[in-house]
Design a protein around this motif. Structure first.
Motif, PDB file in Angstrom:
ATOM      1  N   ASN A  30      41.011  45.090  33.604  1.00  0.00           N
ATOM      2  CA  ASN A  30      41.449  43.763  33.997  1.00  0.00           C
ATOM      3  C   ASN A  30      40.628  43.289  35.181  1.00  0.00           C
ATOM      4  O   ASN A  30      40.215  44.056  36.011  1.00  0.00           O
ATOM      5  N   LYS A  37      38.803  40.054  31.379  1.00  0.00           N
ATOM      6  CA  LYS A  37      40.178  39.805  31.080  1.00  0.00           C
ATOM      7  C   LYS A  37      40.787  41.055  30.473  1.00  0.00           C
ATOM      8  O   LYS A  37      40.117  41.866  29.893  1.00  0.00           O
ATOM      9  N   SER A  38      42.114  41.182  30.587  1.00  0.00           N
ATOM     10  CA  SER A  38      42.866  42.361  30.208  1.00  0.00           C
ATOM     11  C   SER A  38      42.432  43.023  28.911  1.00  0.00           C
ATOM     12  O   SER A  38      42.133  42.381  27.931  1.00  0.00           O
ATOM     13  N   GLU A  39      42.419  44.408  28.992  1.00  0.00           N
ATOM     14  CA  GLU A  39      42.079  45.156  27.778  1.00  0.00           C
ATOM     15  C   GLU A  39      43.271  46.030  27.393  1.00  0.00           C
ATOM     16  O   GLU A  39      43.602  46.926  27.998  1.00  0.00           O
ATOM     17  N   THR A 252      33.705  45.795  23.884  1.00  0.00           N
ATOM     18  CA  THR A 252      34.506  44.592  24.020  1.00  0.00           C
ATOM     19  C   THR A 252      33.819  43.596  24.940  1.00  0.00           C
ATOM     20  O   THR A 252      32.877  43.925  25.657  1.00  0.00           O
ATOM     21  N   SER A 254      35.230  39.816  27.173  1.00  0.00           N
ATOM     22  CA  SER A 254      36.221  38.766  27.358  1.00  0.00           C
ATOM     23  C   SER A 254      35.681  37.689  28.277  1.00  0.00           C
ATOM     24  O   SER A 254      34.993  37.987  29.254  1.00  0.00           O
ATOM     25  N   ALA A 260      36.934  36.130  23.290  1.00  0.00           N
ATOM     26  CA  ALA A 260      36.866  37.595  23.325  1.00  0.00           C
ATOM     27  C   ALA A 260      36.125  38.129  22.114  1.00  0.00           C
ATOM     28  O   ALA A 260      36.124  37.519  21.039  1.00  0.00           O
ATOM     29  N   LYS A 285      45.321  31.867  25.081  1.00  0.00           N
ATOM     30  CA  LYS A 285      44.425  32.585  25.992  1.00  0.00           C
ATOM     31  C   LYS A 285      45.121  33.702  26.768  1.00  0.00           C
ATOM     32  O   LYS A 285      44.465  34.655  27.224  1.00  0.00           O
ATOM     33  N   SER A 289      42.009  38.896  24.343  1.00  0.00           N
ATOM     34  CA  SER A 289      41.214  39.789  25.181  1.00  0.00           C
ATOM     35  C   SER A 289      40.329  40.626  24.281  1.00  0.00           C
ATOM     36  O   SER A 289      40.471  40.617  23.054  1.00  0.00           O
TER      37      SER A 289
END
Length: 309
Positions: A30, A37-39, A252, A254, A260, A285, A289
């Motif tokens: 995060n 952004k949060s994973e 990943t 984001s 994402a 949103k 993520s």
């Protein structure tokens, strides 16, 4: 380095089983900065044929409906099985639209660092500058493996700066990586600190999900011209987890306003299935993520396998 053939894309999910022993699970933490952004449509199947350069085999282009896996989130998915030379496309127009690669570009920047001897192995270290970053794991000297797992922007900012614009651009053109546009080398200032910006973060560089898959297919194919040891290092740092009888590799990414990615491949007995899932949904949103994109990708692949066992 051999040029990737332009592929008129097509989609398929495939059974995957088997892989080599690799390292610990990758993630993205995060953060308040961009890309951290949060994973944690429908759907008659169409077939078209195109002949790849220097090949006589036709590529099958399948339009499919994966909406059940997206659960109302706007996005698209591409899956490619290298054995059958077949692709599945969900939301074809979005699959072919170029957008910012965000953190997924760390796959290419790591490879560029290795190929240009800026990085030599998973333990290659970049020096921390002492700034207090919002992600605790960024606040020290980091190895390549640690920086990739923690998606550390400043680490890869150092790598691309040392490699230099000319060699980065040469690699992108050889890979046919999206628009290969690094004109905003220092980025678009979406983050307050210069070392947390770059051309790959909602800036000049753009790539489509279809192009992401084509790039991965080339990088990890037997016919690329990269150093085999470097490819093995890249594969090791991309390792996420065991997956059924194989292994899952990926990265990943984001961004802002519900953007994402999760891109990568599953390997079973040296056979690979490549994929790219991209989400862009400002209304959702808060739940979009890199981890959500990863969850969708795994569900697509797992459920396709179950249906075809």
């Amino acid at each position: 380095m051999k040029k990737i053939t332009n592929i008129i894309i097509v989609f398929i999910s495939v059974i995957v089983t088997g892989c080599s022993n690799i390292n610990s699970e990758q993630h993205e933490n995060n953060a308040t900065v961009i890309e951290q952004k949060s994973e944690g449509e429908n759907q008659n199947i169409q077939n078209t044929n195109t002949v790849k350069e220097n090949e006589t085999s036709a590529v099958k282009d399948n339009i499919v409906d994966y909406s059940e896996y997206f659960q109302g989130i706007s996005g698209c998915a591409v899956v490619y099985d290298e054995i059958s030379n077949t692709y599945f496309l969900y939301n074809k127009e979005n699959c072919e639209t170029e957008v910012s690669p965000l953190s997924t570009f760390k796959i290419v920047s790591a490879l560029a660092g290795l190929e240009n001897n800026v990085l030599v192995n998973e333990n290659s270290t970049m020096e921390y500058n002492g700034v207090k970053y919002p992600i605790d794991t960024w606040n020290s000297n980091l190895t390549l493996k640690e920086a990739f797992e923690n998606s550390c922007i400043w680490y890869f900012r150092q790598v691309v700066d040392i490699v230099g614009q000319e060699d980065i651009h040469t690699m992108l053109k050889e890979l046919q990586y999206g628009n290969s546009d690094i004109s905003e080398w220092n980025g678009s200032k979406i983050n307050s600190l210069p070392e947390l910006n770059g051309f790959w973060l909602e800036s000049s560089l753009k790539i489509s999900p279809v192009q992401q898959v084509a790039t991965l297919n080339y990088v990890f194919s037997r016919e690329n011209n990269f150093n085999a040891e470097n490819i093995e290092i890249l594969k090791n740092i991309m390792y996420v987890t065991e997956y059924d009888n194989g292994c899952l590799y990926g990265k990943t990414g984001s961004g802002t306003d519900g953007k994402a990615w999760f891109v990568g491949f599953i390997e079973v007995n040296s056979n690979k299935t490549y994929f790219a899932v991209y989400l862009e949904d400002v209304q959702n949103k808060d739940i979009v993520s890199g981890n959500k994109a990863k969850e969708i990708a795994i569900n697509i692949l797992s459920n396709w396998e179950n249906k075809n066992d």
